[in-house]
Design a protein around this motif. Sequence first.
Motif, PDB file in Angstrom:
ATOM      1  N   ASN A   1       0.823  -1.212   0.000  1.00  0.00           N
ATOM      2  CA  ASN A   1       0.000   0.000   0.000  1.00  0.00           C
ATOM      3  C   ASN A   1       0.859   1.265   0.000  1.00  0.00           C
ATOM      4  O   ASN A   1       0.597   2.220   0.736  1.00  0.00           O
ATOM      5  N   LYS A   2       1.885   1.269  -0.847  1.00  0.00           N
ATOM      6  CA  LYS A   2       2.783   2.418  -0.966  1.00  0.00           C
ATOM      7  C   LYS A   2       2.536   3.117  -2.289  1.00  0.00           C
ATOM      8  O   LYS A   2       2.685   2.518  -3.361  1.00  0.00           O
ATOM      9  N   ASN A   3       2.137   4.382  -2.220  1.00  0.00           N
ATOM     10  CA  ASN A   3       1.913   5.171  -3.429  1.00  0.00           C
ATOM     11  C   ASN A   3       3.240   5.405  -4.137  1.00  0.00           C
ATOM     12  O   ASN A   3       4.174   5.960  -3.553  1.00  0.00           O
ATOM     13  N   PRO A   4       3.366   4.975  -5.423  1.00  0.00           N
ATOM     14  CA  PRO A   4       4.647   5.127  -6.128  1.00  0.00           C
ATOM     15  C   PRO A   4       5.131   6.568  -6.203  1.00  0.00           C
ATOM     16  O   PRO A   4       6.325   6.829  -6.077  1.00  0.00           O
ATOM     17  N   ALA A   5       4.201   7.510  -6.412  1.00  0.00           N
ATOM     18  CA  ALA A   5       4.595   8.926  -6.491  1.00  0.00           C
ATOM     19  C   ALA A   5       5.146   9.411  -5.156  1.00  0.00           C
ATOM     20  O   ALA A   5       6.130  10.148  -5.095  1.00  0.00           O
ATOM     21  N   MET A   6       4.495   8.976  -4.053  1.00  0.00           N
ATOM     22  CA  MET A   6       4.972   9.368  -2.731  1.00  0.00           C
ATOM     23  C   MET A   6       6.311   8.713  -2.416  1.00  0.00           C
ATOM     24  O   MET A   6       7.156   9.302  -1.732  1.00  0.00           O
ATOM     25  N   LEU A   7       6.511   7.483  -2.905  1.00  0.00           N
ATOM     26  CA  LEU A   7       7.794   6.820  -2.700  1.00  0.00           C
ATOM     27  C   LEU A   7       8.905   7.596  -3.403  1.00  0.00           C
ATOM     28  O   LEU A   7       9.965   7.839  -2.812  1.00  0.00           O
ATOM     29  N   LEU A   8       8.658   7.978  -4.652  1.00  0.00           N
ATOM     30  CA  LEU A   8       9.662   8.739  -5.390  1.00  0.00           C
ATOM     31  C   LEU A   8       9.945  10.059  -4.685  1.00  0.00           C
ATOM     32  O   LEU A   8      11.103  10.480  -4.569  1.00  0.00           O
ATOM     33  N   TYR A   9       8.891  10.710  -4.202  1.00  0.00           N
ATOM     34  CA  TYR A   9       9.043  11.958  -3.441  1.00  0.00           C
ATOM     35  C   TYR A   9       9.925  11.723  -2.214  1.00  0.00           C
ATOM     36  O   TYR A   9      10.835  12.502  -1.917  1.00  0.00           O
ATOM     37  N   GLN A  10       9.668  10.622  -1.508  1.00  0.00           N
ATOM     38  CA  GLN A  10      10.435  10.297  -0.308  1.00  0.00           C
ATOM     39  C   GLN A  10      11.907  10.055  -0.642  1.00  0.00           C
ATOM     40  O   GLN A  10      12.800  10.514   0.074  1.00  0.00           O
ATOM     41  N   LEU A  11      12.159   9.348  -1.733  1.00  0.00           N
ATOM     42  CA  LEU A  11      13.533   9.055  -2.116  1.00  0.00           C
ATOM     43  C   LEU A  11      14.278  10.315  -2.557  1.00  0.00           C
ATOM     44  O   LEU A  11      15.442  10.517  -2.210  1.00  0.00           O
ATOM     45  N   ILE A  12      13.588  11.174  -3.327  1.00  0.00           N
ATOM     46  CA  ILE A  12      14.225  12.403  -3.807  1.00  0.00           C
ATOM     47  C   ILE A  12      14.575  13.323  -2.637  1.00  0.00           C
ATOM     48  O   ILE A  12      15.626  13.960  -2.619  1.00  0.00           O
ATOM     49  N   LYS A  13      13.686  13.376  -1.636  1.00  0.00           N
ATOM     50  CA  LYS A  13      13.908  14.248  -0.482  1.00  0.00           C
ATOM     51  C   LYS A  13      14.865  13.639   0.540  1.00  0.00           C
ATOM     52  O   LYS A  13      15.339  14.333   1.437  1.00  0.00           O
ATOM     53  N   TYR A  14      15.151  12.354   0.405  1.00  0.00           N
ATOM     54  CA  TYR A  14      15.956  11.643   1.394  1.00  0.00           C
ATOM     55  C   TYR A  14      17.381  12.199   1.417  1.00  0.00           C
ATOM     56  O   TYR A  14      18.037  12.276   0.382  1.00  0.00           O
ATOM     57  N   PRO A  15      17.889  12.600   2.592  1.00  0.00           N
ATOM     58  CA  PRO A  15      19.207  13.248   2.639  1.00  0.00           C
ATOM     59  C   PRO A  15      20.366  12.331   2.232  1.00  0.00           C
ATOM     60  O   PRO A  15      21.403  12.802   1.802  1.00  0.00           O
ATOM     61  N   HIS A  16      20.189  11.000   2.380  1.00  0.00           N
ATOM     62  CA  HIS A  16      21.253  10.059   2.030  1.00  0.00           C
ATOM     63  C   HIS A  16      20.871   9.246   0.797  1.00  0.00           C
ATOM     64  O   HIS A  16      21.160   8.053   0.707  1.00  0.00           O
ATOM     65  N   ARG A  17      20.240   9.875  -0.161  1.00  0.00           N
ATOM     66  CA  ARG A  17      19.732   9.136  -1.314  1.00  0.00           C
ATOM     67  C   ARG A  17      20.844   8.547  -2.181  1.00  0.00           C
ATOM     68  O   ARG A  17      20.580   7.719  -3.042  1.00  0.00           O
ATOM     69  N   ILE A  18      22.092   8.946  -1.950  1.00  0.00           N
ATOM     70  CA  ILE A  18      23.210   8.426  -2.724  1.00  0.00           C
ATOM     71  C   ILE A  18      23.294   6.913  -2.603  1.00  0.00           C
ATOM     72  O   ILE A  18      23.829   6.236  -3.482  1.00  0.00           O
TER      73      ILE A  18
END
Length: 675
Positions: free
Chosen positions: A364-381
Amino acid sequence: MSISEVVKDWNIWMYKLLFNNLCVKKHITLYDYNEFERVHNNEFHGDIYEAILRKFQKNVFLKTMPWSTLEDFLNRVTAYQELEKNKNILKFYGITVSDPSKFMLVLEYTNNGSLQKYLKDNFKNLNWNTKLSFAKQIASLIMYLHSKDIIHGSLSSKNIFVHNGNIKLNRLEISKNITEINNLTERLFQPNQYYDPKITKLISSLKHKKSLDIYSLGIILLEIFNGILDNLSQKIDLINYLLFKENIQSGISYELIKLCKDCLQPNETDRPSIQEIVNCLDKIDLKIKQNELISPAKRIKLENSKFCNNIESKDIEYKPMFVPIITRGDEFLFNLFDFFYNTLESQHLDLIKFIIKKYLKEINKNPAMLLYQLIKYPHRIYFTSLIGFLYQYGIGTSVDYQLALEYYLQAINEIIISSNKNSSVFPIEFLIRNNKSSGLILLGNLYLEGRGVKKNIHKAFHLFTKCAEEGSSRALVLIGFCYENNKIIAENKRRRQIFETYLKSAEQGNTTGFCKLGNCYLEGIGTEVDKSKGYNYCLESARRGNIVALHMLGRCYYNGDGVHRDVQKAFEYFMECTKFGFVDGQNDVAICYENGCGIEINKKESLKWYLISAENGKTESQRTLGNYYKDGTVTLRNMIKSIYWFQKAREGKDTYSSGILDEFIDSVDRIDPNS
């Protein structure tokens, strides 16, 4: 005291009691207005007051909020509480009442004032990174609101605050839920066939209010990157001027100016979506970082779209990047990446997008919200290969091969951990290695298939080889696939190389390697045909979870290869792999329904599965549908649909369909399109 005064006091007392009770039920902190001191109007906002909460000696904002009933006010507050979980929205501390008719929110105080004031005071001292950070924060925040079907409706640099270099949004009381707007307008104007078309146009416009926020964002972006201007005509003139100039003196990139202009399009349907804006800003950010990371002597000009076709992997020289250690709070992203990596290791590449989509749906994870979370994630590297994958396959966003490639390049960059690795909950080296391995594989696959770049099997082979040298058994499978597509090598030598590469991958325990090795034995590729070995290797691969191997087992049972023929088991295997979107399985299920293999004949189900398979790109299914509609044996005869599906099959290099279409063209005068 008169009776009227007693009644009035009683009403006020009951009013407060009811209000206190509602606050307790909704877990809202209620402050006595006397707890605040030095209450005074904010310089830039008439409905906001600055004050000090005496008990904690803390600066706060007191904000008036319109309401119709107590319940209405508290519902608005509850809605605000949900939104303020986002760090870019002013924190909500509670409510207070200055008098029975004046309810106020107690909000987080910002020390830099409004964005408009901040830009006026500090614009000359702001560097590019700070401006871009502001732009990305605001765009990401709007994407967050729009993902919840919330529109702001009156965005401006006046009601956006700056606090310690971070964006804070205000004035959410005027936000509207789009679903509520739609429901309201439909209730007000049904039945709409009796109303003036202008009313219908008005209702339609209410349902597309997100475009209002996009227009406002265009103005704000221009203010951030060029400074506050007095009126809109100045802004439009500036945009046109900057777009006209070949060399932009202000340092604003062409893409950014074009983005501002697109946001300000008069026709709202011509404006980009918030996701496209976030993607564009992210691209610009990545381009800057790439230019910083690549040595000046061999810098790749990211602004030139042709760089994808000309890039040589040997030219990529990255400086080491230092990244912080992740902690327990990152567990969800760690587990998600682990699932992604294991799927990449164990499945054929063309199936992974279906598996990831299915997984996100299950949790039940919205793909758009997941991408948003990953882009905003400070350690996304740590997860750049996953972000690139989402862009490549349009999961939670539109397909963007350029941005996918840039994230894959980030993934293969060298990373050095900047602190004590023992302080990490998760194995950081494991993350770095797997992210790099995934990046090499996916980047190589872009070149192998020619998606967003010029098809180049040699570049793909180089990347896969590099990945294999670093210990990836999955990369060996892709090297074998390169051998399959390399027609230059002599046939016998090429087939032997294919077999030996898949054998080596299987010996290292790779799930896909077992499947490919099984196919070599079944087809006699580089070795003698051995149906029994082929079946057993496919069985081992299927036991390890490979979906293509499930389909191959179905084919073994269907044909009696290496096992006793059992069409019922074959049908069960075919049906099982359709759960993951495997197009060959969908086609075979259609065949089984058509011919009664392992299941009763059912032409309706057969047509349904042929349509599913054809829409997913299976050429054989497209050709079959062309015949169905041409002959009218399974469904009504329809020459237009027949030509459509034959054309689709011809695009897939199907010679039979190409011949049928040529016959249609020769006899076009005799075809009745309405038949």
